[in-house]
Design a protein around this motif. Sequence first.
Motif, mmCIF file in Angstrom:
data_model
loop_
_atom_site.group_PDB
_atom_site.id
_atom_site.type_symbol
_atom_site.label_atom_id
_atom_site.label_comp_id
_atom_site.label_asym_id
_atom_site.label_seq_id
_atom_site.Cartn_x
_atom_site.Cartn_y
_atom_site.Cartn_z
ATOM 1 N N THR A 34 64.327 -30.087 -49.875
ATOM 2 C CA THR A 34 64.981 -28.803 -50.100
ATOM 3 C C THR A 34 65.089 -28.065 -48.773
ATOM 4 O OG1 THR A 34 64.090 -28.650 -52.344
ATOM 5 C CG2 THR A 34 64.901 -26.620 -51.344
ATOM 6 N N PRO A 35 66.305 -27.879 -48.247
ATOM 7 C CA PRO A 35 66.457 -27.212 -46.946
ATOM 8 C C PRO A 35 66.064 -25.741 -47.030
ATOM 9 C CG PRO A 35 68.458 -28.401 -47.585
ATOM 10 C CD PRO A 35 67.591 -28.312 -48.799
ATOM 11 N N PRO A 36 65.678 -25.150 -45.907
ATOM 12 C CA PRO A 36 65.361 -23.718 -45.907
ATOM 13 C C PRO A 36 66.607 -22.882 -46.162
ATOM 14 C CG PRO A 36 65.309 -24.606 -43.679
ATOM 15 C CD PRO A 36 65.442 -25.776 -44.597
ATOM 16 N N LYS A 37 66.410 -21.735 -46.774
ATOM 17 C CA LYS A 37 67.518 -20.850 -47.119
ATOM 18 C C LYS A 37 68.289 -20.411 -45.878
ATOM 19 C CE LYS A 37 68.555 -16.685 -49.840
ATOM 20 N NZ LYS A 37 69.387 -16.010 -48.823
ATOM 21 N N ALA A 38 67.570 -20.191 -44.781
ATOM 22 C CA ALA A 38 68.232 -19.748 -43.550
ATOM 23 C C ALA A 38 69.258 -20.771 -43.080
ATOM 24 C CB ALA A 38 67.197 -19.501 -42.459
ATOM 25 N N PHE A 39 68.936 -22.044 -43.221
ATOM 26 C CA PHE A 39 69.865 -23.107 -42.836
ATOM 27 C C PHE A 39 71.088 -23.098 -43.748
ATOM 28 C CE2 PHE A 39 71.037 -27.635 -43.748
ATOM 29 C CZ PHE A 39 71.714 -27.886 -42.566
ATOM 30 N N ASN B 3 54.872 -23.108 -31.959
ATOM 31 C CA ASN B 3 56.120 -23.336 -31.224
ATOM 32 C C ASN B 3 57.292 -23.332 -32.204
ATOM 33 O OD1 ASN B 3 58.145 -24.023 -29.474
ATOM 34 N ND2 ASN B 3 57.486 -26.139 -29.183
ATOM 35 N N PRO B 4 58.072 -22.246 -32.240
ATOM 36 C CA PRO B 4 59.170 -22.155 -33.206
ATOM 37 C C PRO B 4 60.395 -22.988 -32.835
ATOM 38 C CG PRO B 4 59.172 -20.227 -31.796
ATOM 39 C CD PRO B 4 57.962 -21.043 -31.404
ATOM 40 N N VAL B 5 60.430 -23.484 -31.599
ATOM 41 C CA VAL B 5 61.598 -24.236 -31.139
ATOM 42 C C VAL B 5 61.535 -25.646 -31.709
ATOM 43 C CG1 VAL B 5 62.895 -25.020 -29.138
ATOM 44 C CG2 VAL B 5 61.649 -22.864 -29.037
ATOM 45 N N PHE B 6 62.372 -25.893 -32.699
ATOM 46 C CA PHE B 6 62.297 -27.170 -33.398
ATOM 47 C C PHE B 6 63.587 -27.401 -34.165
ATOM 48 C CE2 PHE B 6 60.774 -30.259 -36.511
ATOM 49 C CZ PHE B 6 59.869 -31.011 -35.774
ATOM 50 N N LEU C 218 71.902 -31.359 -38.377
ATOM 51 C CA LEU C 218 70.694 -30.890 -37.713
ATOM 52 C C LEU C 218 70.404 -29.488 -38.224
ATOM 53 C CD1 LEU C 218 71.067 -31.926 -33.956
ATOM 54 C CD2 LEU C 218 69.541 -32.916 -35.663
ATOM 55 N N ASP C 219 69.205 -29.281 -38.723
ATOM 56 C CA ASP C 219 68.774 -27.936 -39.103
ATOM 57 C C ASP C 219 68.226 -27.264 -37.851
ATOM 58 O OD1 ASP C 219 67.629 -25.613 -39.999
ATOM 59 O OD2 ASP C 219 66.221 -26.575 -41.374
ATOM 60 N N GLN C 220 68.952 -26.261 -37.369
ATOM 61 C CA GLN C 220 68.564 -25.530 -36.163
ATOM 62 C C GLN C 220 68.286 -24.064 -36.478
ATOM 63 O OE1 GLN C 220 72.212 -26.466 -34.161
ATOM 64 N NE2 GLN C 220 71.412 -28.341 -33.230
ATOM 65 N N SER C 221 67.972 -23.795 -37.739
ATOM 66 C CA SER C 221 67.819 -22.409 -38.178
ATOM 67 C C SER C 221 66.612 -21.714 -37.566
ATOM 68 C CB SER C 221 67.723 -22.354 -39.708
ATOM 69 O OG SER C 221 66.637 -23.131 -40.193
ATOM 70 N N VAL D 114 74.585 -19.024 -36.635
ATOM 71 C CA VAL D 114 74.765 -20.473 -36.478
ATOM 72 C C VAL D 114 73.415 -21.138 -36.700
ATOM 73 C CG1 VAL D 114 75.602 -22.314 -34.993
ATOM 74 C CG2 VAL D 114 76.570 -20.015 -34.783
ATOM 75 N N THR D 115 73.317 -21.946 -37.747
ATOM 76 C CA THR D 115 72.014 -22.515 -38.109
ATOM 77 C C THR D 115 71.990 -24.036 -38.139
ATOM 78 O OG1 THR D 115 72.544 -22.389 -40.477
ATOM 79 C CG2 THR D 115 71.438 -20.484 -39.481
ATOM 80 N N GLY D 116 73.111 -24.671 -37.814
ATOM 81 C CA GLY D 116 73.097 -26.125 -37.891
ATOM 82 C C GLY D 116 74.268 -26.770 -37.191
ATOM 83 N N GLU D 117 74.210 -28.080 -37.165
ATOM 84 C CA GLU D 117 75.271 -28.886 -36.567
ATOM 85 C C GLU D 117 75.499 -30.122 -37.424
ATOM 86 O OE1 GLU D 117 76.042 -31.784 -32.701
ATOM 87 O OE2 GLU D 117 74.365 -30.358 -32.668
#
Length: 204
Positions: free
Chosen positions: A43-48, A97-100, A120-123, A163-166
């Motif tokens: 289940t992807p995060p809502k932000a994504f 580390n939030p960068v992920f 890619l989930d970049q949210s 922008v939360t993904g690619e």
Amino acid sequence: MQRGLAACLVSAAFLFLLAVPGALAQSAKAAGLRQSMSLSPMTPPKAFLDGYFIADESQPAFLYGPVGLFARSRTCPVAWLIEDAEKERLSHRDPKNPVFEYTLYLEQDCPDAVTHFVFLDQSAMNPKQWIEWRRQFHKNKAEPEYADTVKRLETAIAGGFPVTGELRFMLVNGELSPGSLEKLLPSGLSCPPRYDCAQGVPVN
């Protein structure tokens, strides 16, 4: 006693499968691909899901989405999946580390083909963190290669388009689909652009 416990466990497992979207593959073809690609429901995060996505990381021309709307607008049953190894990597991320970023698969199970849209989930990242993440792979080449992309993403976010993904690529029956995703999205996937990154304006 043991028979009653076994019945409870079976019932609990069944309820779990019902509760997790996509836990049951819609077809034998989809189930086979999940097994061969080591994919399981996620289940992807809502932000994504609430954000927009690009389809070209080096020089994105447009934003598409939101991601959740793209998934809901598919004409066949869909499910979000993740590779088992990626899920394991995600579970060991450093909470400090939030960068992920990590890879998610949107499975579309149609009678004639099973398609996987690989995102890619970049949210969890802002544009500056986005380029920092790439610096660990591209070293000094990251700044000149992605500087224009960062500016475009920052302008889009300031304009109300998070922008939360690619969307990285697309697989059809497990095989890589060639061609430009930016051309395919509006023409073949009924996903028109929502924001012009080059002009810095929404697309009407």
